[in-house]
Design an enzyme around this catalytic site. Structure first.
Site, mmCIF file in Angstrom:
data_model
loop_
_atom_site.group_PDB
_atom_site.id
_atom_site.type_symbol
_atom_site.label_atom_id
_atom_site.label_comp_id
_atom_site.label_asym_id
_atom_site.label_seq_id
_atom_site.Cartn_x
_atom_site.Cartn_y
_atom_site.Cartn_z
ATOM 1 N N CYS A 20 0.845 -1.197 0.000
ATOM 2 C CA CYS A 20 0.000 0.000 0.000
ATOM 3 C C CYS A 20 0.879 1.244 0.000
ATOM 4 O O CYS A 20 2.020 1.200 0.456
ATOM 5 C CB CYS A 20 -0.933 0.118 1.200
ATOM 6 S SG CYS A 20 -1.971 -1.317 1.439
ATOM 7 N N ARG A 45 4.161 0.012 -5.308
ATOM 8 C CA ARG A 45 3.949 -0.627 -4.011
ATOM 9 C C ARG A 45 2.709 -1.526 -4.000
ATOM 10 O O ARG A 45 2.545 -2.336 -3.099
ATOM 11 C CB ARG A 45 3.802 0.445 -2.935
ATOM 12 C CG ARG A 45 5.022 1.308 -2.790
ATOM 13 C CD ARG A 45 4.759 2.463 -1.846
ATOM 14 N NE ARG A 45 4.731 2.032 -0.467
ATOM 15 C CZ ARG A 45 5.794 1.926 0.297
ATOM 16 N NH1 ARG A 45 6.965 2.209 -0.179
ATOM 17 N NH2 ARG A 45 5.686 1.550 1.545
ATOM 18 N N TRP A 95 -2.966 -2.875 -2.008
ATOM 19 C CA TRP A 95 -2.660 -4.157 -2.645
ATOM 20 C C TRP A 95 -2.911 -5.256 -1.622
ATOM 21 O O TRP A 95 -2.170 -5.409 -0.669
ATOM 22 C CB TRP A 95 -1.199 -4.171 -3.093
ATOM 23 C CG TRP A 95 -0.816 -5.386 -3.852
ATOM 24 C CD1 TRP A 95 -1.072 -5.647 -5.155
ATOM 25 C CD2 TRP A 95 -0.072 -6.519 -3.365
ATOM 26 N NE1 TRP A 95 -0.548 -6.860 -5.505
ATOM 27 C CE2 TRP A 95 0.066 -7.418 -4.427
ATOM 28 C CE3 TRP A 95 0.480 -6.860 -2.128
ATOM 29 C CZ2 TRP A 95 0.739 -8.624 -4.316
ATOM 30 C CZ3 TRP A 95 1.156 -8.067 -2.006
ATOM 31 C CH2 TRP A 95 1.274 -8.928 -3.098
ATOM 32 N N ASN A 121 -1.228 2.115 5.990
ATOM 33 C CA ASN A 121 -0.374 1.052 5.434
ATOM 34 C C ASN A 121 0.141 0.242 6.618
ATOM 35 O O ASN A 121 0.672 0.820 7.562
ATOM 36 C CB ASN A 121 0.792 1.683 4.658
ATOM 37 C CG ASN A 121 1.819 0.645 4.231
ATOM 38 O OD1 ASN A 121 1.510 -0.541 4.119
ATOM 39 N ND2 ASN A 121 3.032 1.089 4.004
ATOM 40 N N GLY A 122 -0.016 -1.070 6.559
ATOM 41 C CA GLY A 122 0.457 -1.910 7.660
ATOM 42 C C GLY A 122 -0.606 -2.912 8.049
ATOM 43 O O GLY A 122 -1.484 -3.247 7.247
ATOM 44 N N GLU A 505 18.353 -16.258 -10.663
ATOM 45 C CA GLU A 505 17.899 -14.886 -10.886
ATOM 46 C C GLU A 505 17.291 -14.736 -12.292
ATOM 47 O O GLU A 505 16.277 -14.059 -12.460
ATOM 48 C CB GLU A 505 19.061 -13.900 -10.663
ATOM 49 C CG GLU A 505 18.763 -12.443 -10.917
ATOM 50 C CD GLU A 505 17.630 -11.849 -10.074
ATOM 51 O OE1 GLU A 505 17.140 -12.497 -9.153
ATOM 52 O OE2 GLU A 505 17.217 -10.722 -10.400
ATOM 53 N N LYS A 509 13.451 -13.557 -12.932
ATOM 54 C CA LYS A 509 13.074 -12.419 -13.767
ATOM 55 C C LYS A 509 11.996 -12.847 -14.761
ATOM 56 O O LYS A 509 11.017 -12.149 -14.951
ATOM 57 C CB LYS A 509 14.280 -11.862 -14.549
ATOM 58 C CG LYS A 509 15.274 -11.056 -13.762
ATOM 59 C CD LYS A 509 14.806 -9.685 -13.328
ATOM 60 C CE LYS A 509 14.102 -9.680 -12.006
ATOM 61 N NZ LYS A 509 14.824 -9.825 -10.776
ATOM 62 N N GLU A 512 8.557 -13.584 -12.987
ATOM 63 C CA GLU A 512 7.787 -12.502 -12.392
ATOM 64 C C GLU A 512 7.204 -11.527 -13.410
ATOM 65 O O GLU A 512 6.162 -10.949 -13.147
ATOM 66 C CB GLU A 512 8.552 -11.777 -11.282
ATOM 67 C CG GLU A 512 9.802 -11.060 -11.668
ATOM 68 C CD GLU A 512 10.461 -10.378 -10.443
ATOM 69 O OE1 GLU A 512 11.644 -10.094 -10.536
ATOM 70 O OE2 GLU A 512 9.787 -10.122 -9.439
ATOM 71 N N HIS A 528 19.387 -35.742 -11.797
ATOM 72 C CA HIS A 528 18.822 -36.336 -10.585
ATOM 73 C C HIS A 528 17.320 -36.095 -10.492
ATOM 74 O O HIS A 528 16.751 -36.100 -9.407
ATOM 75 C CB HIS A 528 19.539 -35.785 -9.348
ATOM 76 C CG HIS A 528 21.000 -36.119 -9.331
ATOM 77 N ND1 HIS A 528 21.458 -37.391 -9.072
ATOM 78 C CD2 HIS A 528 22.089 -35.364 -9.618
ATOM 79 C CE1 HIS A 528 22.787 -37.400 -9.158
ATOM 80 N NE2 HIS A 528 23.186 -36.180 -9.504
ATOM 81 N N LYS A 627 6.656 -3.837 -4.922
ATOM 82 C CA LYS A 627 8.098 -3.557 -4.942
ATOM 83 C C LYS A 627 8.771 -3.895 -3.626
ATOM 84 O O LYS A 627 9.886 -4.396 -3.606
ATOM 85 C CB LYS A 627 8.318 -2.086 -5.299
ATOM 86 C CG LYS A 627 9.775 -1.684 -5.442
ATOM 87 C CD LYS A 627 10.400 -2.285 -6.688
ATOM 88 C CE LYS A 627 11.870 -1.949 -6.807
ATOM 89 N NZ LYS A 627 12.539 -2.890 -7.742
#
Ligand code: M6R
Length: 632
Positions: A20, A45, A95, A121-122, A505, A509, A512, A528, A627
């Site tokens: 948020c 955010r 969000w 926010n929280g 990584e 990328k 996402e 394996h 983010k």
């Protein structure tokens, strides 16, 4: 606290708000415009619904919309006549992790008389108990959120004490959990009350106007002066004054800081997406990091940020690194390089695992927290736990103004500049640079590595920006490869040694931003289990940088070829035989093996970018992601 075993149930109920963004404004500008512009810059955010509350014509007016922020902007455009007299307002983008985002649950929330509005926010962890008490006193709740309890609670206190700041101060004493709050009340014109605990909130100091925001981008267009509120402080913002009080109601001296950001940093500078711009900024990020630290390969690296004295550094018996996501991958490269050069054992662990088990750290352990945002709750908790056990805390972050930075005994800012795209790119490269600098610094103090090797690595680091620029100047083949493989449903990245982290990584990328299922494996692990999945539909991208595991990974790639996989290589080798084995060879300039993760990640960032772009995905704001993740 919501305990980790309760999180899932909380998420199911839709109560957890991972991110948020908040903006508050008091002044003569067009309030709706300042708020929505600010929210736009905080969209990274979270962005499933949004809303504003304004005081106009002596009334509190609330407007909310589901979905993208544009929906709120469109709504406000139809209300111009209703809101044109406003000179104070608060805004929010939300969000939620679970449950359908709705107008009802979007902020701002109001008390029953509708005069008081709050954005938050929280997470208010004791909201159920508070809600029960408030309902027993006659409050009628409109939403399922924890935030609405704050609106009712503060309104109730206000009715008792008739002082909004005091009402907020008293109400927040009853709150458990994390919050950044901005509150307005129609009986208290031209005023915002702002407060925080364990959630970010800063005050922007203007001339004849003032601001509150979750993050710098929301205010940087208007002012470069800011005050960072401490936990439990309460601020009264008016157009021409700011007052700050501590939890015991003592007025505190204000510490105004100059923000290091330029508004230009928030523009796309002609690139289609922030992610592409940020990928292209990487050569300068490296130069910037090295400036003041390394001028020539023959001089020792300067890392004054490390505050442990030489004796303590020599006596370190262990390093533990905690991080999440991309920062965790940077830490894996860090482990490799530190163990290689410094002979100190390094453990790397996902912060979310680290904090819920018995971990053994003491005053001889250096604990490194790595975080782009410096606000990631799991990493922050891990760092606080280790600090309590007496370990020296070193923080590698892109936000020296963050909560994590404030916990640091040694703070290494990576100075990548603001990263807007949710997918981390330049901050990863900057974090890698911080690990190289730290490893070289430790190795020079401990005299644990061969001097020539150290000199070679330094030389390679100094040459790296030009080599990456060369790579970035010719990306046609990567774009072609992206188009070719964009219809794949799955992707495998394999690598060995120091580039295992690059495989993880690269896969992250791609996942996402394109939503393609991608996994990174140590190439030796392929046989394996994962090899069972290979067939002519599955692309296997082999990261084959020259060095001691080159031949090994070549054999692993051959195993994939024998199972008809679609073959892609990423390499700095010029061996023409590779063209026979691979359908696509993505070449990068040659670099020393120990430096190769910085070079090798760039084409993988570009590959992910171009696949997502080709598929028409929302590159900078991928679905379901935020983010920074500020609750556990
Ligand atoms: O701000 P942090 O580096 O602590 O964030 C950690 C992760 O949330 C972050 O790296 C995430 O994985 C990114 N979306 C990766 O691109």
């Amino acid at each position: 606290m919501v305990k980790y075993w309760e999180i899932e149930t909380e998420i199911e109920k839709g109560y957890l708000y991972i991110m948020c963004g908040i903006v508050g404004y008091v002044g003569e500008k067009n309030v709706a415009e300042v708020l929505t512009k600010g929210l736009s810059s905080l969209e990274y955010r979270g962005y499933d619904s949004s809303g504003v509350a304004l005081l106009a014509d002596g009334k509190t007016k609330v407007y909310k919309a589901e979905g993208k922020l544009q929906n709120l902007k469109d709504l406000l455009a139809t209300k111009e006549s209703e809101i044109k007299t406003a000179n104070v307002g608060i805004g929010h983008i939300r969000w939620a992790t679970h449950g359908v985002p709705s107008i009802k649950n979007a902020h701002p929330h109001t008390c029953n008389c509708g005069k008081l509005a709050v954005v938050h926010n929280g997470i208010i962890e004791n909201f159920k108990e508070l809600r029960a008490k408030l309902e027993a006193k006659g409050c009628v709740f409109q939403s399922e959120t924890d935030t609405e309890t704050v609106a009712h609670l503060v309104a109730q206190k206000y009715n008792e004490v008739k002082d909004l700041k005091e009402a907020v101060r008293l109400a927040t004493k009853e709150l458990e959990g994390a919050y950044a709050l901005c509150i307005i009340h129609q009986d208290v014109p031209n005023t915002i009350i702002a407060t925080r605990r364990n959630a970010p909130l800063l005050i922007g100091v203007g001339e004849g106007e003032n601001f509150a925001a979750s993050d710098v981008p929301a205010i940087i267009e208007y002012t470069k002066k800011a005050i960072y509120l401490d936990d439990n402080q309460v601020a009264i913002l008016k157009a021409d004054s700011i007052q700050i009080f501590d939890a015991d109601n003592n007025e505190v001296k204000q510490k105004v800081e100059l923000l290091p950001w330029e508004p230009i940093a928030l523009s796309k500078m002609g690139y289609k997406h922030f992610m592409l711009k940020e990928i292209h900024e990487q050569p300068d990020v490296i130069r910037n990091f090295l400036s003041g630290k390394l001028h020539s390969a023959t001089e020792p690296i300067k890392l004054d940020e490390v505050k442990l004295d030489k004796l303590k550094l020599k006596n370190l018996n262990r390093i533990q690194v905690v991080a999440c996501g991309t920062s965790l991958h940077a830490a894996l490269v860090g482990k490799y390089i530190i163990e290689e050069l410094c002979e100190i054992p390094v453990d790397v662990e996902a912060s979310s695992e680290y904090i819920y088990r018995k971990t053994v750290t003491d005053e001889h352990t250096l604990v490194i927290g790595v975080s782009q945002s410096g606000e990631t709750a799991d990493t922050l908790t891990a760092v606080k736990q280790s600090k309590a056990r007496g370990s020296h805390i070193l923080i590698i972050t892109n936000r020296p103004d963050s909560a994590m930075a404030r916990e640091a005994d040694s703070l290494v800012p990576v100075n990548a500049g603001i990263e807007v795209s949710v997918a981390a790119t330049k901050s990863y490269v900057a974090q890698l640079m911080a690990f190289y600098a730290l490893a070289l610094h430790l190795a020079e103090i401990k005299e644990s590595a061969d001097k020539d090797e150290i000199q070679t690595i330094k030389n390679e680091l100094l040459l790296l920006p030009q080599k990456i620029e060369l790579l970035l100047s010719k990306t046609d083949k990567i774009q072609k490869c992206a188009r070719m493989y964009s219809s794949s449903k799955n992707f495998i990245f394999i690598a060995r040694g120091i580039n295992y982290a690059t495989a993880l990584e690269g896969a992250l990328k791609l996942k996402e931003i394109s939503y393609i299922n991608a996994t990174g494996y140590p190439a030796g692990e392929l046989k394996h289990g994962p090899i069972a999945m290979l067939d002519e539909t599955l692309p296997v991208l082999s990261i084959m940088m020259s060095g001691k595991v080159y031949e090994k990974i070549l054999s692993n790639a051959q195993e994939s070829k024998a199972r008809n996989a679609r073959m892609i290589a990423l390499t700095d080798s010029t061996d023409e035989k590779l063209d026979e084995l691979f359908d696509y060879v993505l070449n990068v300039p040659h670099v020393h093996e120990l430096i190769s993760p910085i070079m090798a990640i760039v084409p993988l960032q570009l590959l992910a970018y171009h696949i997502a772009e080709f598929l028409g995905k929302d590159v900078d704001q991928p679905r379901n992601l935020a983010k920074s993740v500020t609750v556990e």
